[in-house]
Design a protein around this motif. Sequence first.
Motif, short mmCIF file in Angstrom:
data_model
loop_
_atom_site.label_atom_id
_atom_site.label_comp_id
_atom_site.label_asym_id
_atom_site.label_seq_id
_atom_site.Cartn_x
_atom_site.Cartn_y
_atom_site.Cartn_z
N ASN A 1 7.51 -1.59 4.07
CA ASN A 1 6.88 -0.74 5.31
C ASN A 1 6.32 -1.71 6.34
O ASN A 1 5.21 -2.20 6.34
CB ASN A 1 5.64 0.23 4.92
CG ASN A 1 5.37 1.06 6.13
OD1 ASN A 1 5.49 0.69 7.24
ND2 ASN A 1 4.54 2.17 5.68
N GLU B 1 8.68 6.09 9.84
CA GLU B 1 8.66 5.48 8.63
C GLU B 1 9.97 4.91 8.42
O GLU B 1 10.94 5.49 7.92
CB GLU B 1 8.16 6.31 7.32
CG GLU B 1 6.70 6.71 7.34
CD GLU B 1 6.24 7.36 6.09
OE1 GLU B 1 7.01 7.10 5.02
OE2 GLU B 1 5.16 7.77 6.16
N GLU C 1 3.14 -1.27 8.22
CA GLU C 1 2.01 -1.45 7.51
C GLU C 1 1.41 -2.99 7.68
O GLU C 1 0.26 -3.35 7.90
CB GLU C 1 2.26 -1.14 6.03
CG GLU C 1 1.23 -1.49 4.99
CD GLU C 1 1.52 -1.37 3.57
OE1 GLU C 1 1.38 -1.80 2.86
OE2 GLU C 1 2.06 -0.11 3.29
N ARG D 1 0.82 -1.07 0.05
CA ARG D 1 0.02 0.01 0.00
C ARG D 1 0.76 1.31 0.13
O ARG D 1 0.50 2.16 -0.60
CB ARG D 1 -0.96 -0.18 1.26
CG ARG D 1 -2.24 -0.94 1.19
CD ARG D 1 -3.04 -0.75 2.21
NE ARG D 1 -3.51 -2.00 2.66
CZ ARG D 1 -3.74 -2.24 3.80
NH1 ARG D 1 -3.79 -1.49 4.83
NH2 ARG D 1 -4.35 -3.41 3.94
N SER D 2 1.90 1.18 0.76
CA SER D 2 2.87 2.25 0.75
C SER D 2 3.60 2.30 -0.60
O SER D 2 3.78 1.52 -1.37
CB SER D 2 3.95 2.03 1.80
OG SER D 2 3.45 2.06 3.12
#
Length: 159
Positions: free
Chosen positions: A16, A70, A19, A10-11
Amino acid sequence: MKGLIINKMRSDYFTNMSEVFNLLPEEELNFMWLISNYECNIYPSEQIPFDKDYVWMKGTELKEILNQKEIMFIWGNFTSYSSDTELKDVLKYRLPFADGNKDLWRKDIQLSNPLSNTELISWDGSVFLALSKNTSIIELLKNNYPDNEDLSRYNSDID
């Protein structure tokens, strides 16, 4: 044993892990996690430092750390073990690794450590692999990441 290769997160970047950990059920987060063979864009804290071969912590604590910044895991193996597993028993086996691990690309997929439950792998910042004894983890990831392929099937094409 089930496995997936995920081609799109999704990132906007691989991988990530916050996530992914935000999707995991509480049962999996209550396990102990070994993070090994990791390379990141930043090293967030003394809990996941630059210069260690591995990190051992409870999944809930790991999720909390991953959600603070992040972090892009270019390489990394995140391997879960039941909460009663002791680190000394885990370390009797070779540390899970991604870079150069030909076993990840065989049709008959296996977890890197026979004591483990799930292995989540960031592969060179380009794909994400998931292997688990728990088929519901694989189904959860499959449903959340539609650009995926069964890892055994994918590997049979390259054998």
